[in-house]
Write an enzyme that holds these catalytic residues in place. Structure first.
Site, PDB file in Angstrom:
ATOM      1  NE  ARG A   1      14.623   8.862  15.931  1.00 42.49           N
ATOM      2  CZ  ARG A   1      14.238   9.910  15.216  1.00 42.49           C
ATOM      3  NH1 ARG A   1      14.763  11.104  15.452  1.00 42.49           N
ATOM      4  NH2 ARG A   1      13.330   9.802  14.288  1.00 42.49           N
TER       5      ARG A   1
ATOM      6  CB  SER B   1      13.982   1.232  16.292  1.00 40.08           C
ATOM      7  OG  SER B   1      12.877   1.436  15.433  1.00 40.08           O
TER       8      SER B   1
ATOM      9  CD  GLU C   1      16.392   4.373  19.050  1.00 40.17           C
ATOM     10  OE1 GLU C   1      15.275   4.775  19.400  1.00 40.17           O
ATOM     11  OE2 GLU C   1      16.728   4.230  17.861  1.00 40.17           O
TER      12      GLU C   1
END
Length: 382
Positions: A162, A254, A374
């Protein structure tokens, strides 16, 4: 004319910026970026708005909207593959739908992920065993330092879990300040018929190893279209597919990354915490020339093995259940899973940030692990 960022982001929060430029071609993107870089104005680029938390006060700078669309097959792929070039502003899921219909494999498990194609390499998007790094060949980008456009190989982007060298991590500048104009993928030509699925994570997610092992044709095999439908159903059940009728989908996906910690720290967590090793265990060998051996064998030094652990599990075990919210706040954890912070209607960026701070503090207090957000933050502090 500027548009409130709350109307352009999936979190539905954010004031209108001072300046906004719509760029519908690569030339317009390049021109707008060179102008803003030369002026020294604050700036950021907005794609699908699915990974952005914008503040309640107007952004004192320029927002450049990437409105480029389209994709086309191109030559250059190895045998058995199709190379495809995609514009940065292209809706990601629409592209995935086309690839599935065309019998091209490699991104079907990433169905339903919101946002644009240009954002995919920045955070190395992935789901159910597939990541963009597995199919990405290169990106076309423009560097802030040089103002030049170039094609950069995927191997030179620092792609990881990520992340990439282009990602704005909370509180840190990216390793490379650049804007993606387009991406190039190599997708496998597999056709539209059911086939064997070899990836264990994808098989598990699709239920091919359990009670639903018959798959779609009674043999445990699955077509690209069946995989896409099943993934969309799974994501929809978690509120992770944009749906105006589902307040759980009014989020940035998320909100926290799964922490990656040393193996010894992971062993200190309760056994029920899901964890995944980040690298294989490799036996190390030492080659010692006999003519120079002094009879001593030095220990082999190695970096500590890293383990990824479940942020959702940590949040839940810290006592924060699905749907949790601070008193009087219109921001809550999703009622379907604890990893998303949702806007239940009229929430402010401050309310979202307050809940994120509370979640981080509870997990840090309980387990000594600091969760990292994130989304990209603009005008918001945790």
């Amino acid at each position: 004319m500027t548009i409130p960022l709350g109307e352009l982001t999936t979190m539905r929060v954010g004031a209108a910026p001072e300046r906004m430029v719509d760029a519908a071609t690569r030339d317009e993107i390049v021109s707008a970026l060179r102008d803003v870089w030369s002026s020294g104005d604050a700036w950021f680029v907005l794609g699908g708005g699915s990974n952005l938390l914008a503040g309640d006060e107007p952004f004192d700078g320029t927002v450049i909207r990437l409105l480029t669309t389209g994709f086309e097959p191109v030559s250059g792929a190895p045998e058995g593959f199709q190379r495809v070039r995609i514009e940065a502003g292209q809706n990601w899921d629409a592209f995935v739908a086309w690839s599935v219909e065309s019998g091209l494999a490699g991104v079907e498990a990433m169905s339903g992920i919101p946002g644009t194609a240009g954002a995919a390499p920045i955070q190395n998007v992935g789901a159910y065993g597939q990541e963009i790094v597995q199919t990405l060949i290169s990106v076309d980008l423009i560097d802030e330092d040089t103002h030049e456009v170039s094609e950069v190989a995927a191997a030179d982007l620092g792609l990881g879990p990520r992340t990439s060298d282009l990602k704005h991590h909370y509180g840190e500048a990216p390793a490379r300040s650049a804007v993606i104009l387009g991406i190039t993928l190599d997708l496998a030509r597999v056709g539209t018929a059911p086939r064997e699925i070899s990836d264990a994570r994808l098989r598990q997610a699709l239920g091919l190893d359990g009670a639903r092992s018959a798959g779609e044709d009674g043999t445990g095999r699955a077509s690209l279209s069946w995989i896409r439908r099943t993934v969309l159903e799974i994501r929809g059940s978690k509120g992770m597919v944009l749906d105006p009728s589902d307040p759980d989908s009014t989020s940035a996906g998320s909100f926290f990354n799964n922490p990656i910690i040393p193996e010894h720290a992971a062993r200190a967590l309760p056994s029920g915490c899901p964890r995944w090793p980040m690298e294989p265990v490799i036996d190390q060998e030492q080659i010692i020339p006999l003519d120079s051996w002094d009879g001593q064998i030095q220990p082999v030094s190695s970096a500590p093995r890293m383990v990824k652990v479940s942020a959702a599990w940590l949040i839940e075990q810290a006592g924060l259940t699905k749907g949790f919210g601070l008193p009087g706040s219109r921001a809550t954890l999703s009622t379907k899973h604890t990893l998303a912070i949702t806007n239940r209607g009229g929430a402010t960026a401050d309310e979202v940030a307050a809940l994120a701070r509370f979640v981080r503090s509870r997990v840090a207090s309980e387990y000594g692990i600091e969760l990292n957000p994130e989304p990209v933050f603009v005008g918001v502090e945790l």
